[in-house]
Design a protein around this motif. Sequence first.
Motif, PDB file in Angstrom:
ATOM      1  N   THR A  95      39.290  61.841  58.941  1.00  0.00           N
ATOM      2  CA  THR A  95      39.922  62.949  59.637  1.00  0.00           C
ATOM      3  C   THR A  95      39.713  64.251  58.881  1.00  0.00           C
ATOM      4  OG1 THR A  95      42.037  63.775  60.508  1.00  0.00           O
ATOM      5  CG2 THR A  95      42.121  62.529  58.466  1.00  0.00           C
ATOM      6  N   THR A  96      39.879  65.349  59.587  1.00  0.00           N
ATOM      7  CA  THR A  96      39.771  66.666  58.958  1.00  0.00           C
ATOM      8  C   THR A  96      41.095  67.090  58.344  1.00  0.00           C
ATOM      9  OG1 THR A  96      38.093  67.282  60.590  1.00  0.00           O
ATOM     10  CG2 THR A  96      39.073  69.064  59.320  1.00  0.00           C
ATOM     11  N   PHE A  97      42.201  66.702  59.017  1.00  0.00           N
ATOM     12  CA  PHE A  97      43.539  67.076  58.545  1.00  0.00           C
ATOM     13  C   PHE A  97      44.374  65.817  58.361  1.00  0.00           C
ATOM     14  CE2 PHE A  97      42.007  70.461  61.374  1.00  0.00           C
ATOM     15  CZ  PHE A  97      41.929  71.500  60.459  1.00  0.00           C
ATOM     16  N   ASP A  98      45.126  65.742  57.246  1.00  0.00           N
ATOM     17  CA  ASP A  98      45.916  64.541  56.988  1.00  0.00           C
ATOM     18  C   ASP A  98      47.256  64.544  57.731  1.00  0.00           C
ATOM     19  OD1 ASP A  98      47.189  66.469  55.525  1.00  0.00           O
ATOM     20  OD2 ASP A  98      46.981  65.472  53.585  1.00  0.00           O
ATOM     21  N   SER A  99      47.695  65.699  58.216  1.00  0.00           N
ATOM     22  CA  SER A  99      48.940  65.751  58.992  1.00  0.00           C
ATOM     23  C   SER A  99      48.583  65.966  60.456  1.00  0.00           C
ATOM     24  CB  SER A  99      49.849  66.872  58.480  1.00  0.00           C
ATOM     25  OG  SER A  99      49.165  68.114  58.527  1.00  0.00           O
ATOM     26  N   ASP A 100      47.979  64.966  61.055  1.00  0.00           N
ATOM     27  CA  ASP A 100      47.389  65.072  62.375  1.00  0.00           C
ATOM     28  C   ASP A 100      47.994  64.012  63.288  1.00  0.00           C
ATOM     29  OD1 ASP A 100      45.716  65.113  64.601  1.00  0.00           O
ATOM     30  OD2 ASP A 100      43.912  65.450  63.410  1.00  0.00           O
ATOM     31  N   GLU A 101      48.361  64.406  64.507  1.00  0.00           N
ATOM     32  CA  GLU A 101      48.899  63.441  65.455  1.00  0.00           C
ATOM     33  C   GLU A 101      47.903  62.324  65.732  1.00  0.00           C
ATOM     34  OE1 GLU A 101      51.095  63.317  69.831  1.00  0.00           O
ATOM     35  OE2 GLU A 101      50.167  65.164  69.107  1.00  0.00           O
ATOM     36  N   HIS A 102      46.608  62.651  65.700  1.00  0.00           N
ATOM     37  CA  HIS A 102      45.593  61.626  65.925  1.00  0.00           C
ATOM     38  C   HIS A 102      45.643  60.547  64.839  1.00  0.00           C
ATOM     39  CE1 HIS A 102      44.009  64.975  68.354  1.00  0.00           C
ATOM     40  NE2 HIS A 102      43.429  64.039  69.075  1.00  0.00           N
ATOM     41  N   VAL A 103      45.938  60.951  63.599  1.00  0.00           N
ATOM     42  CA  VAL A 103      46.058  59.987  62.511  1.00  0.00           C
ATOM     43  C   VAL A 103      47.213  59.026  62.785  1.00  0.00           C
ATOM     44  CG1 VAL A 103      46.572  59.696  60.060  1.00  0.00           C
ATOM     45  CG2 VAL A 103      45.045  61.540  60.793  1.00  0.00           C
ATOM     46  N   TYR A 104      48.346  59.583  63.199  1.00  0.00           N
ATOM     47  CA  TYR A 104      49.500  58.733  63.512  1.00  0.00           C
ATOM     48  C   TYR A 104      49.153  57.703  64.585  1.00  0.00           C
ATOM     49  CZ  TYR A 104      53.652  57.153  65.887  1.00  0.00           C
ATOM     50  OH  TYR A 104      54.576  56.359  66.500  1.00  0.00           O
ATOM     51  N   HIS A 105      48.500  58.148  65.651  1.00  0.00           N
ATOM     52  CA  HIS A 105      48.175  57.217  66.739  1.00  0.00           C
ATOM     53  C   HIS A 105      47.158  56.163  66.286  1.00  0.00           C
ATOM     54  CE1 HIS A 105      50.633  58.944  69.834  1.00  0.00           C
ATOM     55  NE2 HIS A 105      50.148  60.150  69.592  1.00  0.00           N
ATOM     56  N   ALA A 106      46.249  56.545  65.395  1.00  0.00           N
ATOM     57  CA  ALA A 106      45.298  55.557  64.863  1.00  0.00           C
ATOM     58  C   ALA A 106      46.036  54.495  64.057  1.00  0.00           C
ATOM     59  CB  ALA A 106      44.241  56.249  64.000  1.00  0.00           C
ATOM     60  N   LEU A 107      47.001  54.916  63.234  1.00  0.00           N
ATOM     61  CA  LEU A 107      47.800  53.961  62.461  1.00  0.00           C
ATOM     62  C   LEU A 107      48.640  53.091  63.389  1.00  0.00           C
ATOM     63  CD1 LEU A 107      49.000  56.316  59.590  1.00  0.00           C
ATOM     64  CD2 LEU A 107      47.139  54.661  59.503  1.00  0.00           C
ATOM     65  N   PRO A 140      54.147  55.621  51.071  1.00  0.00           N
ATOM     66  CA  PRO A 140      55.054  55.463  52.216  1.00  0.00           C
ATOM     67  C   PRO A 140      55.624  56.795  52.697  1.00  0.00           C
ATOM     68  CG  PRO A 140      55.490  53.776  50.570  1.00  0.00           C
ATOM     69  CD  PRO A 140      54.511  54.748  49.947  1.00  0.00           C
ATOM     70  N   SER A 141      55.846  57.749  51.768  1.00  0.00           N
ATOM     71  CA  SER A 141      56.401  59.039  52.171  1.00  0.00           C
ATOM     72  C   SER A 141      55.427  59.813  53.058  1.00  0.00           C
ATOM     73  CB  SER A 141      56.766  59.873  50.942  1.00  0.00           C
ATOM     74  OG  SER A 141      55.622  60.140  50.151  1.00  0.00           O
ATOM     75  N   ALA A 142      54.118  59.679  52.777  1.00  0.00           N
ATOM     76  CA  ALA A 142      53.120  60.354  53.619  1.00  0.00           C
ATOM     77  C   ALA A 142      53.132  59.774  55.021  1.00  0.00           C
ATOM     78  CB  ALA A 142      51.732  60.212  52.991  1.00  0.00           C
ATOM     79  N   LEU A 143      53.228  58.453  55.121  1.00  0.00           N
ATOM     80  CA  LEU A 143      53.292  57.812  56.430  1.00  0.00           C
ATOM     81  C   LEU A 143      54.593  58.167  57.131  1.00  0.00           C
ATOM     82  CD1 LEU A 143      52.220  55.985  58.601  1.00  0.00           C
ATOM     83  CD2 LEU A 143      53.033  54.007  57.302  1.00  0.00           C
ATOM     84  N   ARG A 144      55.696  58.174  56.380  1.00  0.00           N
ATOM     85  CA  ARG A 144      56.976  58.516  56.988  1.00  0.00           C
ATOM     86  C   ARG A 144      56.943  59.941  57.550  1.00  0.00           C
ATOM     87  NH1 ARG A 144      62.127  56.520  56.813  1.00  0.00           N
ATOM     88  NH2 ARG A 144      60.976  54.560  56.828  1.00  0.00           N
ATOM     89  N   GLY A 145      56.246  60.853  56.864  1.00  0.00           N
ATOM     90  CA  GLY A 145      56.126  62.212  57.379  1.00  0.00           C
ATOM     91  C   GLY A 145      55.417  62.249  58.721  1.00  0.00           C
ATOM     92  N   LEU A 146      54.351  61.464  58.859  1.00  0.00           N
ATOM     93  CA  LEU A 146      53.645  61.386  60.135  1.00  0.00           C
ATOM     94  C   LEU A 146      54.542  60.798  61.219  1.00  0.00           C
ATOM     95  CD1 LEU A 146      50.115  60.077  59.055  1.00  0.00           C
ATOM     96  CD2 LEU A 146      50.602  62.272  60.128  1.00  0.00           C
ATOM     97  N   ILE A 147      55.266  59.722  60.859  1.00  0.00           N
ATOM     98  CA  ILE A 147      56.140  59.071  61.832  1.00  0.00           C
ATOM     99  C   ILE A 147      57.247  60.027  62.269  1.00  0.00           C
ATOM    100  CG2 ILE A 147      57.783  57.186  62.173  1.00  0.00           C
ATOM    101  CD1 ILE A 147      56.077  55.521  60.242  1.00  0.00           C
ATOM    102  N   ASP A 148      57.853  60.721  61.315  1.00  0.00           N
ATOM    103  CA  ASP A 148      58.922  61.660  61.643  1.00  0.00           C
ATOM    104  C   ASP A 148      58.421  62.757  62.585  1.00  0.00           C
ATOM    105  OD1 ASP A 148      60.874  60.380  60.187  1.00  0.00           O
ATOM    106  OD2 ASP A 148      60.571  61.592  58.383  1.00  0.00           O
ATOM    107  N   ALA A 149      57.165  63.155  62.395  1.00  0.00           N
ATOM    108  CA  ALA A 149      56.618  64.259  63.192  1.00  0.00           C
ATOM    109  C   ALA A 149      56.226  63.837  64.599  1.00  0.00           C
ATOM    110  CB  ALA A 149      55.410  64.863  62.479  1.00  0.00           C
ATOM    111  N   TYR A 150      55.742  62.600  64.750  1.00  0.00           N
ATOM    112  CA  TYR A 150      55.111  62.246  66.016  1.00  0.00           C
ATOM    113  C   TYR A 150      55.689  61.025  66.728  1.00  0.00           C
ATOM    114  CZ  TYR A 150      51.631  65.452  64.155  1.00  0.00           C
ATOM    115  OH  TYR A 150      51.009  66.559  63.645  1.00  0.00           O
ATOM    116  N   ALA A 151      56.474  60.195  66.052  1.00  0.00           N
ATOM    117  CA  ALA A 151      56.947  58.965  66.682  1.00  0.00           C
ATOM    118  C   ALA A 151      58.040  59.252  67.696  1.00  0.00           C
ATOM    119  CB  ALA A 151      57.466  57.991  65.627  1.00  0.00           C
TER     120      ALA A 151
END
Length: 234
Positions: A95-107, A140-151
């Motif tokens: 990915t180009t950006f680590d705080s990306d909604e696309h990253v969350y959906h891929a995970l 886990p905090s990086a993943l939690r940030g993605l989840i908090d933003a997009y889940a």
Amino acid sequence: MPSVLVVDDQFLIRSGLTALLTAAPGFEVAGEAADGEEAVRLAAETRPDVVLMDIRMPGTDGIAATERILAEHAAHAERTGKADASRGPKVLVLTTFDSDEHVYHALRVGASGFLVKDTPPDRLLAPVATVHAGEMLFSPSALRGLIDAYAVPAARAAHPGLDTLTPREREVLGLVGAGLSNADIAARLVLSAATVKTHVHRCMSKLGLSSRAQAVVVAYEFGLAARTGRAASD
């Protein structure tokens, strides 16, 4: 020796990754794909251990390709009598950006981790080895940030597999969702590491999960990790 399928629609990036992996001892290139459709086909043909998957591609993007590759593996495993979705190829999304909604959906569909495209070449091999070993690539905090933003919290009925988990398995899944390692979970529950590993494996098999990151997402979306987190802070 992990075999790696390289997927990127940009020739220079794809060829550069292939050259780096080819030159590195202990790695094997299973093939190259320029788009998601080709990635799905080559993954079924070559059965790679790891897929380096670009997210943004024309046509079938990396998220859809990841979901189809893992679903095909699960179907293949069931046909051959080795029905274990968690032992499929590990997908590492680019990915180009680590705080990306696309990253969350891929995970969410089963990718094991993500890698920013400007990562220096000498830091690429360790992440590939990490996801091949079945570990999460990021904190886990990086993943939690993605989840908090997009889940979006899911209705329990949307995942009936949760009803197949034993109380202990639900407890373990909640601790995985809270970001604890197997060793930390073993210490918390006064269990052996081997027992915790078995519980995690059974949770992932029952829920059809392909990666530990996906288990974290499921635990959070269905409220297990949130309840565990509050209990842990009391």
